[in-house]
Design a protein around this motif. Structure first.
Motif, mmCIF file in Angstrom:
data_model
loop_
_atom_site.group_PDB
_atom_site.id
_atom_site.type_symbol
_atom_site.label_atom_id
_atom_site.label_comp_id
_atom_site.label_asym_id
_atom_site.label_seq_id
_atom_site.Cartn_x
_atom_site.Cartn_y
_atom_site.Cartn_z
ATOM 1 N N ASP A 70 -4.433 1.357 1.908
ATOM 2 C CA ASP A 70 -5.144 2.288 3.039
ATOM 3 C C ASP A 70 -4.275 2.707 4.084
ATOM 4 O O ASP A 70 -4.874 3.272 4.990
ATOM 5 N N ALA A 71 -3.276 2.573 3.854
ATOM 6 C CA ALA A 71 -2.284 3.069 4.907
ATOM 7 C C ALA A 71 -1.450 4.236 4.656
ATOM 8 O O ALA A 71 -0.914 4.450 3.348
ATOM 9 N N ALA A 72 -1.347 5.246 5.398
ATOM 10 C CA ALA A 72 -0.476 6.560 5.439
ATOM 11 C C ALA A 72 0.809 6.296 6.118
ATOM 12 O O ALA A 72 0.594 5.909 7.377
ATOM 13 N N HIS A 73 1.854 6.660 5.269
ATOM 14 C CA HIS A 73 3.088 6.665 6.197
ATOM 15 C C HIS A 73 3.742 7.871 6.399
ATOM 16 O O HIS A 73 3.582 9.036 5.467
ATOM 17 N N TYR A 74 4.085 8.314 7.566
ATOM 18 C CA TYR A 74 4.917 9.483 8.013
ATOM 19 C C TYR A 74 6.080 9.119 8.699
ATOM 20 O O TYR A 74 6.071 8.132 9.459
#
Length: 169
Positions: A70-74
């Motif tokens: 569920d995590a988006a990494h930027y």
């Protein structure tokens, strides 16, 4: 490999702790170093917990790194950290978003700066609790872990959803 597993373990622990703590009516865990409201960074530099991806993209250079469940990494370039956790000038962080809101931050830095960073963070945040070679601070808004490694170091910040100032790692 050992380093990756350690980071993964700590990341899972930090990001799962708010979910687990919802089901624990009390906490028998010892209290870690407690930051006051004025000491708590509430994010890093000029990015703060609960900001959306689009909010940060509108003011910072960002690069999408991928998704993990569920995590988006930027990758996010902070043009000037302005002393946040004793960083000055431009700093590139890994920002982790859950439900489109900033929830976690990872800040890598050079291993030869570890003692200087630890001393500066201790002066800024108070005395940390040391567990298995890493250092932990807990505050009303943030949980912070400083991890030593042989070649490079890492600071992990996570939003403290429960306002809990005690955690055992």
């Amino acid at each position: 490999m050992k380093k990756s597993l350690r980071i993964l373990f700590l990341g899972i622990l930090l990001f799962a702790s708010p979910l687990v703590s919802n089901y624990i009516p009390f906490s028998p865990l010892p209290t870690v170093s407690a930051m006051t409201n004025s000491q708590d960074p509430n994010g890093f530099g000029d990015v703060h917990w609960d900001e959306t991806i689009s909010d940060i993209q509108s003011s910072h250079k960002t690069t999408f790194l991928g998704r993990n469940d569920d995590a988006a990494h930027y990758s996010v370039l902070i043009p000037d950290a302005k002393g946040s956790l004793n960083f000055e000038g431009p700093v590139t962080i890994r920002a982790i978003f859950i439900d489109n809101k900033l929830f976690g931050i990872e800040i890598p830095f050079s291993g030869d700066q570890f003692e200087t960073r630890l001393a500066g963070m201790t002066k800024m945040l108070g005395t940390p609790v040391k567990r298995r070679g890493y250092y932990i601070w807990g505050g009303p808004l943030s949980l912070i872990i400083l991890l030593p490694y042989k070649e490079d170091e890492l600071i992990i910040l996570a939003k403290n959803q429960q306002g809990v100032q005690g955690i055992a790692i």
